[in-house]
Design an enzyme around this catalytic site. Structure first.
Site, PDB file in Angstrom:
ATOM      1  N   ASN A  35       0.795  -1.226   0.000  1.00 31.48           N
ATOM      2  CA  ASN A  35       0.000   0.000   0.000  1.00 31.48           C
ATOM      3  C   ASN A  35       0.838   1.291   0.000  1.00 31.48           C
ATOM      4  OD1 ASN A  35      -1.642   2.169   0.985  1.00 31.48           O
ATOM      5  ND2 ASN A  35      -3.137   0.714   1.762  1.00 31.48           N
ATOM      6  N   ASP A 164       7.437  -2.121  11.323  1.00 28.72           N
ATOM      7  CA  ASP A 164       7.168  -3.414  11.940  1.00 28.72           C
ATOM      8  C   ASP A 164       7.768  -3.649  13.333  1.00 28.72           C
ATOM      9  OD1 ASP A 164       6.322  -3.516   9.334  1.00 28.72           O
ATOM     10  OD2 ASP A 164       7.297  -5.393   8.837  1.00 28.72           O
ATOM     11  N   ARG A 197      16.564  -7.959  10.280  1.00 30.59           N
ATOM     12  CA  ARG A 197      15.128  -8.280  10.242  1.00 30.59           C
ATOM     13  C   ARG A 197      14.599  -8.532  11.662  1.00 30.59           C
ATOM     14  NH1 ARG A 197      12.069  -7.105   6.124  1.00 30.59           N
ATOM     15  NH2 ARG A 197      10.669  -8.756   6.803  1.00 30.59           N
ATOM     16  N   TYR A 350      16.186  -2.821  10.781  1.00 30.86           N
ATOM     17  CA  TYR A 350      14.873  -2.493  10.210  1.00 30.86           C
ATOM     18  C   TYR A 350      14.297  -1.194  10.785  1.00 30.86           C
ATOM     19  CZ  TYR A 350      10.764  -4.534   7.677  1.00 30.86           C
ATOM     20  OH  TYR A 350       9.732  -4.820   6.825  1.00 30.86           O
ATOM     21  N   GLU A 394      16.796  -0.394   0.806  1.00 34.93           N
ATOM     22  CA  GLU A 394      15.512  -0.256   1.521  1.00 34.93           C
ATOM     23  C   GLU A 394      15.662   0.769   2.651  1.00 34.93           C
ATOM     24  OE1 GLU A 394      14.228  -3.960   3.203  1.00 34.93           O
ATOM     25  OE2 GLU A 394      12.221  -3.206   3.697  1.00 34.93           O
TER      26      GLU A 394
HETATM   27  C1  DGY Z   1       7.210  -7.795   5.786  1.00 41.04           C
HETATM   28  O1  DGY Z   1       6.875  -8.833   5.233  1.00 41.04           O
HETATM   29  O2  DGY Z   1       8.250  -7.647   6.438  1.00 41.04           O
HETATM   30  C2  DGY Z   1       6.399  -6.611   5.629  1.00 41.04           C
HETATM   31  O3  DGY Z   1       6.944  -5.498   6.238  1.00 41.04           O
HETATM   32  C3  DGY Z   1       5.011  -6.818   6.117  1.00 41.04           C
HETATM   33  O4  DGY Z   1       4.287  -5.800   5.554  1.00 41.04           O
END
Ligand code: DGY
Length: 429
Positions: A35, A164, A197, A350, A394
């Site tokens: 989105n 996240d 991550r 992240y 990213e």
């Molecule tokens: C992910 O898969 O890490 C995404 O951020 C979820 O939207």
């Protein structure tokens, strides 16, 4: 690479990630339409193909649910390289298989920008077609993410915030019981270094929240009532407040008086509500866990979005300027996603420290509008240097400038083209 080479590279990334009208964030790690990624991508296309920019947003709205929600991921085709896919989400709310919650509502703001920049002569018409859809989405936010009428927007999942593994979610996430999840295999850590991550403990809970919402059939009222995670987010709240101001401009431009009146009511509600997120000790807006009643204890890059939301009174602005300068004395590149003085800060993981280009773009816009052009320019220059040294990553280490996460990233390319690139800055001056 010269800035012209980087301009060309950024364009080619967008073109390569284009799936025929919508753009994936990056190959491998994120193979679907996301989105807010898509909406920022439209800003990039806006610099060289305005028709394509509109198409990006129109295709996102093709996935709008019957209740008004615009999902965070549209699974237009199956791709086993991503987890969790459509079968884990188990949704049935709209015409395209999708995830079950939303993502920060930047769309109205970008639509307003596309209208302002229009060279095609078709923008009014395209914006008019999107207006009722944007209204429905915003009504959905107020009904189901602010059911107690507090004037702040909650997220039901860290993924809904777009940020996240932010330290702000740690306590609320730890309180989520791990249950109803089948054995699973993560795919993200096969594309990207696991040190960049979220942890497995986080993923277990991410999936447990999905299971809890799936168990109530993704019914939005029941989700709001029963979801084990329900945290008011300064990021989504400020982006939504800003989006309402831009939606109001759009409604006024299109002569939609009834809608304009309704939006004015939303803005008043949000302006009042934002005070709920003010942490007097920290002198900044933070997250508020609506289940536990607790404010979070750290400053994130979203705290700096208050001016972007139009909250730029002297107290807020001077407190943010002081935090800005303190943080600038700790790291080389601004704005880290979390306060480097906080125990939860990690420069490469992240949302626990890295710099994100599109957040810098929004913060800078707000600071410039509040009259602080020097700090706004610092953010632009830092973003440009990060991309020049770290590539179209990213996200970036605020300490070394190293690119991290996925590479050849769409929204980083889009923000370069639309704002950070020196050639764009020269044109805009
Ligand atoms: C992910 O898969 O890490 C995404 O951020 C979820 O939207």
């Amino acid at each position: 690479m010269s800035s012209t080479d980087l301009d060309n590279k950024a364009k080619s990334i967008l073109i390569e990630n284009d799936q025929g009208g919508y753009t994936i964030p990056t190959k491998g790690l994120y193979p679907y339409q996301w989105n807010w990624d898509s909406v920022f991508v439209a800003l990039g296309f806006d610099t060289f193909d305005q028709n394509r920019a509109w198409r990006e947003i129109e295709m996102l709205f093709e996935g709008q649910w019957r209740d008004g929600m615009v999902p965070h991921i549209l699974f237009r085709k199956d791709d086993p390289s991503y987890f969790p896919g459509p079968s884990v989400w188990g949704t049935d709310g709209g015409p395209i298989p999708s995830s079950g919650h939303s993502q920060p509502p930047v769309a109205a703001s970008v639509v307003q920008t596309l209208v302002e920049h229009d060279r095609t002569g078709t923008a009014q018409e395209r914006a008019a077609a999107l207006l009722p859809k944007l209204m429905d989405w915003h009504r959905w936010y107020l009904a189901y993410r602010d059911p107690k009428n507090l004037g702040v927007i909650a997220v039901i999942h860290p993924w809904e915030s777009g940020r996240d593994n932010l330290p702000d979610w740690d306590d609320a996430l730890r309180a989520v019981e791990v249950k109803d999840i089948a054995p699973y295999e993560r795919k993200d850590t096969s594309h990207v270094d696991p040190a960049m991550r979220p942890h497995k403990e986080d993923y277990d809970r991410y999936l447990s929240i999905v299971a809890a919402c799936r168990n109530v059939g993704w019914d939005p009222a029941r989700v709001a009532e029963t979801c084990p995670f329900f945290v008011a987010d300064p990021g989504v709240t400020f982006i939504f407040l800003r989006a309402n101001r831009d939606l109001l401009k759009l409604a006024e431009r299109l002569g939609r008086n009834r809608e304009a009146e309704e939006i004015r009511g939303w803005i008043a509600r949000m302006e009042k509500g934002a005070k709920t997120l003010w942490h007097e000790g920290l002198k900044a807006h933070v997250a508020f866990d609506e289940r536990s009643g607790k404010l979070s204890d750290g400053i994130s890059s979203a705290s700096f979005l208050a001016p972007y939301a139009g909250i730029a009174d002297d107290t807020t602005l001077s407190a943010l300027q002081a935090h800005f300068d303190r943080i600038a004395s700790k790291v080389r590149y601004l704005m880290p996603s979390y306060d480097p003085d906080h125990k939860g800060y990690e420069p490469l993981r992240y949302w626990r420290g890295p710099v994100w280009a599109m957040i810098n773009y929004m913060i800078a816009q707000g600071f410039a509008e509040a009259g602080d052009t020097a700090r706004a320019e610092r953010l632009r220059a830092d973003t440009a240097r990060l991309i020049e040294t770290g590539g179209f990553a990213e996200y970036f280490s605020p300490e070394t400038g190293a690119g991290a996460g996925g590479g050849a990233f769409s929204w980083t390319s889009a923000i370069w083209l639309s704002w950070a690139s020196p050639s764009h800055a020269k044109q805009a001056a």
